[in-house]
Design an enzyme around this catalytic site. Sequence first.
Site, PDB file in Angstrom:
ATOM      1  N   GLY A 191     -21.098 -27.967 -61.032  1.00  0.00           N
ATOM      2  CA  GLY A 191     -22.182 -28.811 -60.567  1.00  0.00           C
ATOM      3  C   GLY A 191     -22.780 -28.361 -59.253  1.00  0.00           C
ATOM      4  O   GLY A 191     -23.467 -29.136 -58.580  1.00  0.00           O
ATOM      5  N   ARG A 192     -22.525 -27.113 -58.898  1.00  0.00           N
ATOM      6  CA  ARG A 192     -23.005 -26.551 -57.620  1.00  0.00           C
ATOM      7  C   ARG A 192     -22.424 -27.272 -56.403  1.00  0.00           C
ATOM      8  O   ARG A 192     -22.955 -27.179 -55.299  1.00  0.00           O
ATOM      9  CB  ARG A 192     -24.538 -26.553 -57.545  1.00  0.00           C
ATOM     10  CG  ARG A 192     -25.237 -25.780 -58.671  1.00  0.00           C
ATOM     11  CD  ARG A 192     -24.769 -24.345 -58.746  1.00  0.00           C
ATOM     12  NE  ARG A 192     -25.599 -23.526 -59.606  1.00  0.00           N
ATOM     13  CZ  ARG A 192     -25.307 -23.225 -60.876  1.00  0.00           C
ATOM     14  NH1 ARG A 192     -24.202 -23.717 -61.438  1.00  0.00           N
ATOM     15  NH2 ARG A 192     -26.100 -22.455 -61.592  1.00  0.00           N
ATOM     16  N   MET A 193     -21.289 -27.955 -56.610  1.00  0.00           N
ATOM     17  CA  MET A 193     -20.601 -28.619 -55.499  1.00  0.00           C
ATOM     18  C   MET A 193     -19.576 -27.646 -54.913  1.00  0.00           C
ATOM     19  O   MET A 193     -18.362 -27.861 -54.949  1.00  0.00           O
ATOM     20  CB  MET A 193     -19.943 -29.916 -55.970  1.00  0.00           C
ATOM     21  CG  MET A 193     -20.937 -30.980 -56.393  1.00  0.00           C
ATOM     22  SD  MET A 193     -21.992 -31.523 -55.005  1.00  0.00           S
ATOM     23  CE  MET A 193     -20.791 -32.445 -54.037  1.00  0.00           C
TER      24      MET A 193
END
Length: 213
Positions: A191-193
Amino acid sequence: MTPDDLAALRAEYELGGLDEADLDADPLTMFSRWFAEARAAGLVEANAMVLATSTPTGPSTRTVLLKGLDPGGFVFFTNYESRKAAELAVSPACALLFGWYPLQRQVRIEGVAEKVARAETEEYFASRPRDSQLGAWASRQSAEVGSREDLDAAYAEAEQRFAGQEIPAPPFWGGYRVVPTRIEFWQGRRGRMHDRLVYLDGPEGWRSARLAP
């Protein structure tokens, strides 16, 4: 390139994470650990790093090779008459980037470049393959040349000049050590976290912090 082509390039980051508990107290020890893992994974030229310098009109980048790591910092070698050397002479502040993309990792380093001792340059130069030693003498790095034939002629001249003898380090060639003031370790997450843990140098030594992705 179409939107479908771009969509096919999108990666999901699922190889792992980076927690505060994973960090070593010393960022250079932490870097050595990740560097060893990059080499063990078989990454091609794991020691390749992008060097960013500054110019009056903006930033300038190129890829160089890490050739040494010690408590003082990150060492690379180059022609002291090259464009990068001229830029570092004006502003020694610079940045390095290691992109170990198959491991979904990056390391970003900011610091100040200083020339290494001449003895260190000579020791490293003596360890280089002979053809690379000749290339250091033959190439006036970053200068314009008329043709490939001119380069080949300069190399042949260097071969003739040093035939049958050891090749000394050119006086216009040597090393730099980038003394770090900031080192960020980046690990991709779903999630691009992404995990971004940074070491910052200060009056009391290194401290670490987490950054938002």
